[in-house]
Scaffold this active site. Structure first.
Site, PDB file in Angstrom:
ATOM      1  CD1 TRP A  49     -22.156   0.199  27.495  1.00 32.98           C
ATOM      2  CD2 TRP A  49     -22.506  -0.634  25.254  1.00 32.98           C
ATOM      3  NE1 TRP A  49     -22.930   1.251  26.652  1.00 32.98           N
ATOM      4  CE2 TRP A  49     -22.898   0.695  25.570  1.00 32.98           C
ATOM      5  CE3 TRP A  49     -22.378  -1.227  23.984  1.00 32.98           C
ATOM      6  CZ2 TRP A  49     -23.564   1.439  24.525  1.00 32.98           C
ATOM      7  CZ3 TRP A  49     -23.196  -0.705  23.199  1.00 32.98           C
ATOM      8  CH2 TRP A  49     -23.640   0.714  23.269  1.00 32.98           C
ATOM      9  CG  ASP A  62     -15.942  -1.778  27.180  1.00 31.83           C
ATOM     10  OD1 ASP A  62     -15.361  -0.526  26.907  1.00 31.83           O
ATOM     11  OD2 ASP A  62     -17.106  -2.138  26.597  1.00 31.83           O
ATOM     12  CE  LYS A  91     -19.999   6.060  25.279  1.00 30.42           C
ATOM     13  NZ  LYS A  91     -19.739   4.802  25.156  1.00 30.42           N
TER      14      LYS A  91
HETATM   15  C1  LIG Z   1     -20.226   3.584  24.580  1.00 29.66           C
HETATM   16  C2  LIG Z   1     -19.867   2.138  24.920  1.00 29.66           C
HETATM   17  C3  LIG Z   1     -19.823   1.086  24.149  1.00 29.66           C
HETATM   18  C4  LIG Z   1     -19.918   1.193  22.557  1.00 29.66           C
HETATM   19  O1  LIG Z   1     -19.138   2.071  21.935  1.00 29.66           O
HETATM   20  P1  LIG Z   1     -19.133   2.228  20.316  1.00 29.66           P
HETATM   21  O2  LIG Z   1     -17.927   3.007  20.143  1.00 29.66           O
HETATM   22  O3  LIG Z   1     -20.096   2.965  20.002  1.00 29.66           O
HETATM   23  O4  LIG Z   1     -18.895   0.896  19.787  1.00 29.66           O
HETATM   24  C5  LIG Z   1     -19.098  -0.072  24.630  1.00 29.66           C
HETATM   25  N1  LIG Z   1     -18.873  -0.113  25.901  1.00 29.66           N
HETATM   26  C6  LIG Z   1     -18.823   0.922  26.863  1.00 29.66           C
HETATM   27  C7  LIG Z   1     -18.697   0.561  28.238  1.00 29.66           C
HETATM   28  C8  LIG Z   1     -19.520   1.930  26.420  1.00 29.66           C
HETATM   29  O5  LIG Z   1     -19.751   3.031  27.333  1.00 29.66           O
END
Ligand SMILES: *Cc1c(COP(=O)(O)O)cnc(C)c1O
Length: 354
Positions: free
Chosen positions: A98, A166, A190
């Protein structure tokens, strides 16, 4: 009965599933799926979701909260576009898939990315620590929890630079100091709600300061904040369920109580990984994630036996990400400690059968 260790979309509290289902059938006489997003009943949902986010995270004055469609993947672009200043140079810590994605998207919109710290050379199995941060950067970006590899920053980078994170896979799982950050973003699926909405917590000072010659209206956080997350049709159901989940979180003691439960769940599982002769952790011990616990078999030839055992116990979502293999037990907020006990019992049984 299934025990869902899936990494995302993931488990939410059972009561939230029930309330969400009820809202699909009857939200003040309509379905939540058909109500106008401009109707006062949904505006109230959006306002409450924002207010509960502020309460749960302790968002200080001078910060705004907004929900935008597009997932955390669009967040990579939104972060870069909104945070780039005249120098168009940013520092990124590369701790996995990511983070790598965030780097690529920043480069695509014209940011000169300086990856001053990376764990790529060791397959992202640790969090870099002894680095020096270069001068002259517009901002510093990192990924607080590496969902795929199972590593997590237990201390955040210390810097005077605007800090961008993020937090998709560990937001609301532990207490944080929002004032340390200029921008936090997190995809909903998540720890917050169903996929659809992405949460942005942004310092008001940074809004409207982009140096990008191309800033589409939809990617400008200032617009979303000013329009109170109603610039266009928001992800109505995702925000609704996130609001229900936040109500439930706060009713159960908020993020600090959640952090204690999460610590207990992670300790239970990692203690077993370390004790059990059949398993080993997949990453540096001090950097282990409390949200995504990754582990490996000592004897790969026993994989089919282990898989049969956990599947037989009703466990789902345990295989590691397709890019790394092994196992990954995601211990998100809504996963009860009872599920971890079921997994630990299976691991013990597997050891007895060795
Ligand atoms: C799942 C995840 C993403 C991607 O998320 P999407 O909503 O599918 O674009 C980005 N960063 C992290 C840390 C993630 O766990």
């Amino acid at each position: 009965m299934k025990y869902n260790f899936g990494a995302g979309p993931c488990i939410l509290p059972q009561v939230v599933f029930q309330e969400a289902a009820a809202g699909v059938l009857d939200f003040n006489g309509l379905s939540i799926l058909e109500v106008s997003h401009r109707h006062k009943d949904f505006v109230a949902v959006m306002d409450e979701a924002i207010a509960l986010t502020k309460e749960a995270l302790g968002v200080p004055d001078g910060y705004s909260v907004t929900f935008v469609q597009g997932g955390a993947t669009l967040g990579f672009t939104i972060a870069a576009l909104n945070m780039m200043r005249e120098r168009k140079t940013a520092g990124y810590i590369n701790t996995g898939t990511w983070a790598t994605g965030a780097i690529k998207e920043a480069q695509k919109v014209g940011v000169d990315v300086n990856v001053f710290a990376s764990s790529e050379h060791k397959n992202f199995t640790y969090i870099p620590k002894n680095y020096s941060i270069p001068e002259g950067l517009d901002y510093l970006h990192f990924t607080s929890n590496n969902t795929i590899y199972g590593t997590q920053f237990h201390a955040f980078p210390s810097t005077d630079l605007p800090l961008v994170c993020d937090m998709s896979s560990d937001i609301f799982s532990k207490q944080i100091n929002v004032a340390d950050f200029d921008l936090i973003y997190a995809g909903a699926q998540k720890n917050l709600g169903p996929a659809g909405a992405t949460l942005y917590v942004v310092k008001d000072e940074v809004l409207g300061k982009s140096s990008s010659p191309f800033l589409p209206t939809y990617l400008d956080l200032k617009q979303h904040v000013e329009k109170e997350s109603m610039m266009n049709t928001p992800p109505v159901f995702s925000v609704y369920v996130a609001m229900l989940n936040l109500r439930d979180l706060i009713a159960h003691g908020g993020v600090s109580a959640m952090e204690q439960r999460n610590n207990a769940k992670a300790a239970l599982l990692y203690d077993e990984i370390d004790r059990n002769s059949q398993f080993k952790g997949a990453v540096a011990t001090e950097d282990r994630s409390k949200m995504n616990a990754t582990f490996l078999l000592n004897d790969e030839t026993r994989a089919a036996d282990f898989d049969a055992l956990w599947k037989g116990a009703g466990i789902v979502g345990l295989p590691g990400h397709r890019s790394v293999g092994g196992y990954r037990a995601s211990l998100y907020n809504a996963l009860p400690i009872e599920s971890v006990k079921v997994l630990v019992d299976v691991m013990k049984e597997f050891e007895r059968k060795a």
